[in-house]
Scaffold this active site. Structure first.
Site, PDB file in Angstrom:
ATOM      1  N   ASP A 142       2.033  -1.340  -1.990  1.00  0.00           N
ATOM      2  CA  ASP A 142       1.291  -1.411  -3.253  1.00  0.00           C
ATOM      3  C   ASP A 142       0.265  -2.520  -3.105  1.00  0.00           C
ATOM      4  O   ASP A 142       0.627  -3.677  -2.961  1.00  0.00           O
ATOM      5  CB  ASP A 142       2.258  -1.700  -4.407  1.00  0.00           C
ATOM      6  CG  ASP A 142       1.588  -1.551  -5.770  1.00  0.00           C
ATOM      7  OD1 ASP A 142       0.344  -1.682  -5.855  1.00  0.00           O
ATOM      8  OD2 ASP A 142       2.317  -1.317  -6.748  1.00  0.00           O
ATOM      9  N   ARG A 144      -2.163  -3.197  -5.297  1.00  0.00           N
ATOM     10  CA  ARG A 144      -2.846  -3.480  -6.554  1.00  0.00           C
ATOM     11  C   ARG A 144      -2.778  -4.961  -6.915  1.00  0.00           C
ATOM     12  O   ARG A 144      -1.761  -5.616  -6.731  1.00  0.00           O
ATOM     13  CB  ARG A 144      -2.223  -2.663  -7.694  1.00  0.00           C
ATOM     14  CG  ARG A 144      -2.570  -1.195  -7.604  1.00  0.00           C
ATOM     15  CD  ARG A 144      -1.883  -0.389  -8.668  1.00  0.00           C
ATOM     16  NE  ARG A 144      -0.427  -0.387  -8.471  1.00  0.00           N
ATOM     17  CZ  ARG A 144       0.404   0.262  -9.258  1.00  0.00           C
ATOM     18  NH1 ARG A 144      -0.053   0.939 -10.287  1.00  0.00           N
ATOM     19  NH2 ARG A 144       1.707   0.232  -9.025  1.00  0.00           N
TER      20      ARG A 144
END
Ligand code: ZN
Length: 217
Positions: A142, A144
């Site tokens: 991930d 983000r």
């Protein structure tokens, strides 16, 4: 140390009436920004009592805020490989009901980009789960970051939020970037035959506090 985040400012704000495919309508105040560190054209949607023009940091109540990561296939085309479309639809209505902001963040595919996400789907069809596929493509599970979300909130004069999310990482990151998260409000689970494995993987990997009925997968 990224604290406090580099200052961003509101660039333009306009009112936009929204109508969703199921007929739900509401009014949004749409904000663009100058100075966001990721260089992306991220938007904030002020909803409910935050659909009015922002002139200064004035509001007394804690707004309900959801950082939503862009998902072209799910948000626009209704892809059932994920739950982004229903999550977005639910978030808009719940925020409109209580007043707050939806932060639309241009970090497609957990930050790896649209084409890479499609590549990852192909690997998933070959048997990898959503996280393994990202790793196989040379990305992290991930990628983000919610730094720009913190910048947007600061530009809007919002220092305290009720966070509409099942993802503890969003709360952790926002706090690290100087936003006070007064509470985390869970969203519903939007289960379909096509996204059951995806949701079960998210829950099993601990990235989300979802209570997914595993038998559905
Ligand atoms: Zn999605």
């Amino acid at each position: 140390m990224p604290l406090p985040p580099q200052t961003a400012t509101i660039r333009t704000q306009v009112s936009v009436p929204l109508r969703f495919a199921d007929g739900y309508t509401t009014l949004a105040r749409v904000f663009s920004f100058d100075g966001l560190v990721d260089g992306q054209e991220n938007l904030a949607f002020g909803l409910g009592d935050r659909a009015a023009a922002v002139t200064s940091a004035s509001a007394e109540t804690v707004p309900l805020v959801r950082p939503h990561s862009e998902c072209l296939t799910g948000d626009v085309f209704g892809s059932e490989r994920c739950d982004c479309g229903p999550q977005l639809r639910e978030a808009v209505e719940r925020i409109a009901d209580s007043g707050g902001y939806l932060l639309y963040l241009r970090q497609e595919g957990r930050g790896i980009g649209l084409y890479a996400k499609i590549d990852a789907y192909a690997l998933q069809d070959a048997g990898l789960d959503t996280y393994e596929a990202n790793l196989a493509l040379g990305h992290r599970e991930d990628e983000r970051s919610y730094l720009v979300a913190a910048q947007m909130l600061q530009a809007l004069g919002v220092l305290r939020v009720a966070l509409l999310s099942n993802n503890p990482d969003k709360a952790r990151q926002l706090r690290r970037f100087g936003v006070t998260v007064t509470e985390r409000v869970p969203t519903s689970v939007h289960l379909s035959a096509a996204n059951a494995r995806y949701l079960a993987t998210k829950a099993r990997r601990g990235a989300n506090t979802l209570d997914v009925p595993l038998s559905a997968g």
